[in-house]
Design an enzyme around this catalytic site. Sequence first.
Site, mmCIF file in Angstrom:
data_model
loop_
_atom_site.group_PDB
_atom_site.id
_atom_site.type_symbol
_atom_site.label_atom_id
_atom_site.label_comp_id
_atom_site.label_asym_id
_atom_site.label_seq_id
_atom_site.Cartn_x
_atom_site.Cartn_y
_atom_site.Cartn_z
ATOM 1 N N LYS A 106 24.001 13.145 14.839
ATOM 2 C CA LYS A 106 24.502 14.419 15.380
ATOM 3 C C LYS A 106 25.898 14.197 15.912
ATOM 4 C CE LYS A 106 22.884 18.656 16.070
ATOM 5 N NZ LYS A 106 21.842 19.333 15.277
HETATM 6 P P1 NAD Z 1 24.720 30.286 17.045
HETATM 7 O O1 NAD Z 1 25.919 29.882 17.824
HETATM 8 O O2 NAD Z 1 24.881 31.003 15.754
HETATM 9 O O3 NAD Z 1 23.770 31.195 17.973
HETATM 10 C C1 NAD Z 1 23.430 30.903 19.276
HETATM 11 C C2 NAD Z 1 23.066 32.224 19.949
HETATM 12 O O4 NAD Z 1 22.534 31.969 21.251
HETATM 13 C C3 NAD Z 1 24.262 33.169 20.153
HETATM 14 O O5 NAD Z 1 23.862 34.498 19.844
HETATM 15 C C4 NAD Z 1 24.551 33.040 21.654
HETATM 16 O O6 NAD Z 1 25.142 34.218 22.197
HETATM 17 C C5 NAD Z 1 23.148 32.859 22.175
HETATM 18 N N1 NAD Z 1 23.073 32.279 23.518
HETATM 19 C C6 NAD Z 1 23.785 31.246 24.041
HETATM 20 N N2 NAD Z 1 23.388 31.028 25.312
HETATM 21 C C7 NAD Z 1 22.419 31.939 25.572
HETATM 22 C C8 NAD Z 1 21.621 32.226 26.703
HETATM 23 N N3 NAD Z 1 21.725 31.525 27.839
HETATM 24 N N4 NAD Z 1 20.713 33.218 26.605
HETATM 25 C C9 NAD Z 1 20.583 33.933 25.460
HETATM 26 N N5 NAD Z 1 21.303 33.711 24.372
HETATM 27 C C10 NAD Z 1 22.209 32.718 24.428
HETATM 28 O O7 NAD Z 1 23.863 28.948 16.877
HETATM 29 P P2 NAD Z 1 22.667 28.692 15.860
HETATM 30 O O8 NAD Z 1 23.197 27.945 14.701
HETATM 31 O O9 NAD Z 1 21.874 29.930 15.673
HETATM 32 O O10 NAD Z 1 21.818 27.628 16.729
HETATM 33 C C11 NAD Z 1 20.922 28.062 17.750
HETATM 34 C C12 NAD Z 1 19.954 26.936 18.032
HETATM 35 O O11 NAD Z 1 19.275 26.598 16.822
HETATM 36 C C13 NAD Z 1 20.591 25.638 18.538
HETATM 37 O O12 NAD Z 1 19.704 24.999 19.414
HETATM 38 C C14 NAD Z 1 20.735 24.828 17.262
HETATM 39 O O13 NAD Z 1 20.794 23.424 17.529
HETATM 40 C C15 NAD Z 1 19.458 25.220 16.573
HETATM 41 N N6 NAD Z 1 19.480 24.974 15.133
HETATM 42 C C16 NAD Z 1 20.343 25.638 14.313
HETATM 43 C C17 NAD Z 1 20.329 25.336 12.951
HETATM 44 C C18 NAD Z 1 21.195 26.082 11.988
HETATM 45 O O14 NAD Z 1 21.077 25.812 10.774
HETATM 46 N N7 NAD Z 1 22.032 27.014 12.427
HETATM 47 C C19 NAD Z 1 19.466 24.359 12.443
HETATM 48 C C20 NAD Z 1 18.581 23.735 13.302
HETATM 49 C C21 NAD Z 1 18.606 24.042 14.660
#
Ligand code: NAD
Length: 417
Positions: A106
């Site tokens: 990561k």
């Molecule tokens: P992203 O940045 O697209 O979305 C994150 C969302 O969370 C945003 O809408 C943001 O406004 C919101 N947010 C942030 N803090 C917040 C809070 N305190 N309360 C409510 N909402 C809040 O990111 P993503 O890619 O969707 O990733 C989100 C999670 O999923 C992370 O933990 C990431 O590690 C995990 N993840 C993502 C992927 C992927 O392919 N995108 C894969 C595996 C895991």
Amino acid sequence: MSDEVNPFESLQEQIDDAAAYLDVDDDVIHRLKYPERVLETNLSVDMDDGSIQRFKAFRSEFNGDRGPYKGGIRYHPGVTRDEVKALSGWMVYKCAVVDIPYGGGKGGIVIDPSEHSANEIENITRSFAEELRPFIGEDKDVPAPDVNTGQREMNWIKDTYETLENTTEPGVVTGKSLEAGGSEGRVEATGRSTAITAREAFDYLGKDIVGADVAVQGYGNAGWIATKLIDELGANIVAVSDSSGAVHDPSGLDPVDVKEFKRDTGSVSGYEDTEALTNEELLTMDVDLLVPAALENAIDGDLAEDVSADVIVEAANGPLTPDADDVLTEKDVHVFPDILANAGGVTVSYFEWVQNRQRFYWDEERVNEELEAVITEAFDDLTDAYASFDLPNFRTAAYVVAIQRVVDAFTDNGNWP
Ligand code: NAD
């Protein structure tokens, strides 16, 4: 959200909890709790106004027993060395639980991307790619997108690497645009695995997902796709949130319409005919299914006391602290863990890497079918372990399956003195 819980310590606690059920030497388990190496660097980058700014950046390569290190790169002001280490460890166990041939890695840059122009983000990304160049490669370490990074950043990393190495090697990163060698279905893959896990979980628990009330924290890439696909399964999406706050409509939200509203206004807050809630209120709503899809440590032990959902399916990485896990296990809330429920992203990254190496590309239908097979098989392995080891919760079951696979690979490889 708890700021006090160190995610790296959470990871180590999760490994210890599961290792207690396995017949594995302490020395081997100890090795599985620490990264093999961590790169820490300070990027010096030209800004649009002619100044030079420095950005701290990390890449943690946690374990490579099962294959190349694999994992995303995050751009966020809250990135820390320990967070990156924890996320790289979760990748090891995530790849093992879905049984794809990768280790875990990561990366992250301490940056608020909203404060920078696209040109500055490109300079910062290419500078990081240059630092990463000796470590990455399709057989060594394969980055991917995470919070605040996407196809654009992956295309820049690939281009920087290929230019400096004088080669074509699209499999050096995944999550690229289709034109740069990406896979069909990659953008939706994380949310798709969350929806598949929710469907399988309700089936396993003898509950009906049709008409089930659902709340989703975080309406970004993972959260919004999960919401859309869970809605398509017939569930009733009653609340969603992002960092600006939460909106609630007991009669059900239209996920696509909410997404369009967020695209136009920048947030879900203010979506028509909804009641505004705080994020804490969303997390403690009396719903059938809660999907945390924002960041880690969203629910700590104190907040968990007030959680009223029956089932939690984790789209985010590490959204529950170990204390929260203990409270929820005690309360009989069924938690289906991140390392299964968001593994769709890395699984389709694996498909992308396979396609890159073969220079032979699949259509979306094939990608989704293969993903369905991987996640449902992993779900069955997890529930088999849960029943046969008589485990306290599904997270421990996932780690039991995953740790055993990593230990087997390590044992078969043999130790290098
Ligand atoms: P992203 O940045 O697209 O979305 C994150 C969302 O969370 C945003 O809408 C943001 O406004 C919101 N947010 C942030 N803090 C917040 C809070 N305190 N309360 C409510 N909402 C809040 O990111 P993503 O890619 O969707 O990733 C989100 C999670 O999923 C992370 O933990 C990431 O590690 C995990 N993840 C993502 C992927 C992927 O392919 N995108 C894969 C595996 C895991």
